[in-house]
Motif scaffolding. Structure first.
Motif, PDB file in Angstrom:
ATOM      1  N   SER A  91       0.835  -1.200   0.000  1.00  0.00           N
ATOM      2  CA  SER A  91       0.000   0.000   0.000  1.00  0.00           C
ATOM      3  C   SER A  91       0.871   1.251   0.000  1.00  0.00           C
ATOM      4  N   LEU A  92       0.685   2.116  -0.994  1.00  0.00           N
ATOM      5  CA  LEU A  92       1.409   3.382  -1.011  1.00  0.00           C
ATOM      6  C   LEU A  92       0.991   4.260   0.158  1.00  0.00           C
ATOM      7  N   LEU A  93      -0.280   4.169   0.537  1.00  0.00           N
ATOM      8  CA  LEU A  93      -0.807   4.965   1.637  1.00  0.00           C
ATOM      9  C   LEU A  93      -0.413   4.307   2.961  1.00  0.00           C
ATOM     10  N   TRP A 121       7.377   4.050   0.781  1.00  0.00           N
ATOM     11  CA  TRP A 121       8.291   3.760  -0.321  1.00  0.00           C
ATOM     12  C   TRP A 121       9.305   4.873  -0.572  1.00  0.00           C
ATOM     13  N   GLY A 122       9.532   5.755   0.401  1.00  0.00           N
ATOM     14  CA  GLY A 122      10.584   6.747   0.283  1.00  0.00           C
ATOM     15  C   GLY A 122      10.393   7.742  -0.847  1.00  0.00           C
ATOM     16  N   ARG A 126       6.944   9.202  -2.764  1.00  0.00           N
ATOM     17  CA  ARG A 126       6.532  10.613  -2.802  1.00  0.00           C
ATOM     18  C   ARG A 126       6.307  11.073  -4.243  1.00  0.00           C
ATOM     19  N   PHE A 127       7.167  10.615  -5.145  1.00  0.00           N
ATOM     20  CA  PHE A 127       7.013  10.969  -6.565  1.00  0.00           C
ATOM     21  C   PHE A 127       5.728  10.359  -7.130  1.00  0.00           C
ATOM     22  N   ALA A 128       5.520   9.052  -6.867  1.00  0.00           N
ATOM     23  CA  ALA A 128       4.323   8.377  -7.375  1.00  0.00           C
ATOM     24  C   ALA A 128       3.054   8.979  -6.795  1.00  0.00           C
ATOM     25  N   ASP A 129       3.118   9.376  -5.529  1.00  0.00           N
ATOM     26  CA  ASP A 129       1.947   9.974  -4.894  1.00  0.00           C
ATOM     27  C   ASP A 129       1.599  11.320  -5.528  1.00  0.00           C
ATOM     28  N   PHE A 133      -0.905   8.892  -7.713  1.00  0.00           N
ATOM     29  CA  PHE A 133      -1.867   8.416  -6.726  1.00  0.00           C
ATOM     30  C   PHE A 133      -2.743   9.533  -6.174  1.00  0.00           C
ATOM     31  N   ARG A 134      -2.152  10.655  -5.804  1.00  0.00           N
ATOM     32  CA  ARG A 134      -2.936  11.740  -5.202  1.00  0.00           C
ATOM     33  C   ARG A 134      -3.951  12.338  -6.185  1.00  0.00           C
ATOM     34  N   PRO A 135      -3.564  12.620  -7.435  1.00  0.00           N
ATOM     35  CA  PRO A 135      -4.587  13.076  -8.386  1.00  0.00           C
ATOM     36  C   PRO A 135      -5.690  12.051  -8.591  1.00  0.00           C
TER      37      PRO A 135
END
Length: 230
Positions: A91-93, A121-122, A126-129, A133-135
């Motif tokens: 889970s990214l979250l 995931w460091g 943060r980049f993926a989020d 993921f965040r959008p």
């Protein structure tokens, strides 16, 4: 809060409260969750819950949380707040918190949410989020809010509303493809742009109908601050 979504729903407060607070009702309209279940509650203790999202037939991301609500306030407003976390390394979250506000007005109920979370995931996380993921979470929240609005106002079940959206999305995709095959790529590009900008039908949920930027001086409720400090 990092993410904010607001809509206005013309419905009875008790109906809206039940469809957002009862797990069996909540998971029917919220695209972000496949499962939501209350966990056993001790006398006088907070309400804990388990949530899960099925990303693939064989991949389910789950987590737990705690929630509290205020139903009787002098101004007629209702509030619920929650903290949540997922121990699943896939889970990214990682963990987060948020709130829902139910604000009566002369033209329905302002139903709004603000929430934020910490990714894992460091640096990659943060980049993926930030870029994916965040959008996606913001869009899914807004789309779900409009689906809830249509369920409350038009009486159309969440399942049928999803079917409307899938059919309309397929049509918006199919028309430019057929145009490219039968006419020309240039006309297909213009058709694709028109299909993208065309307003959704009345019974098709759409994230664009929701407010996605918090008004000035918006702040989280005291209930959430109390939960975060506990």
């Amino acid at each position: 809060m990092g993410l904010y979504v607001e809509t206005r729903i013309r419905a009875d407060m008790e109906v809206l409260w039940a469809r957002t607070q009862e797990p069996d009702e909540h998971r029917r309209w919220d695209l972000r969750f496949t499962e939501i279940d209350h966990l056993p509650r001790a006398d006088g203790g907070p309400q804990r819950f388990r949530y899960a999202t099925r990303l693939l037939p064989f991949l389910v991301i789950a987590g737990t949380g705690v929630t509290a609500g205020e139903r009787r306030r002098a101004d007629g407003e209702r509030v619920s707040a929650l903290r949540f976390a997922s121990p699943d390394p896939l889970s990214l979250l990682k963990e987060g918190s948020g709130y829902w506000r139910y604000v009566p007005s002369g033209d329905g109920i302002r139903f709004l949410t603000g929430y934020d979370y910490r990714p894992r995931w460091g640096r990659f996380g943060r980049f993926a989020d930030r870029w994916v993921f965040r959008p996606l979470m913001g869009w899914a929240t807004a789309w779900s809010f409009d689906r809830l609005r249509l369920w409350c106002e038009a009486g159309v079940s969440p399942g049928r509303l999803l079917a409307h959206w899938l059919a309309e999305s397929a049509l918006r995709l199919l028309v430019p493809v057929l145009t490219a095959a039968l006419v020309s790529p240039a006309v297909a590009v213009a058709t694709a742009v028109a299909a993208l900008l065309l307003p959704p039908s009345r019974l098709t949920p759409a994230a664009r109908r929701c407010l996605r930027t918090a008004p000035p001086r918006t702040s989280a409720p005291a209930l959430l601050h109390a939960m975060e400090a506990a």
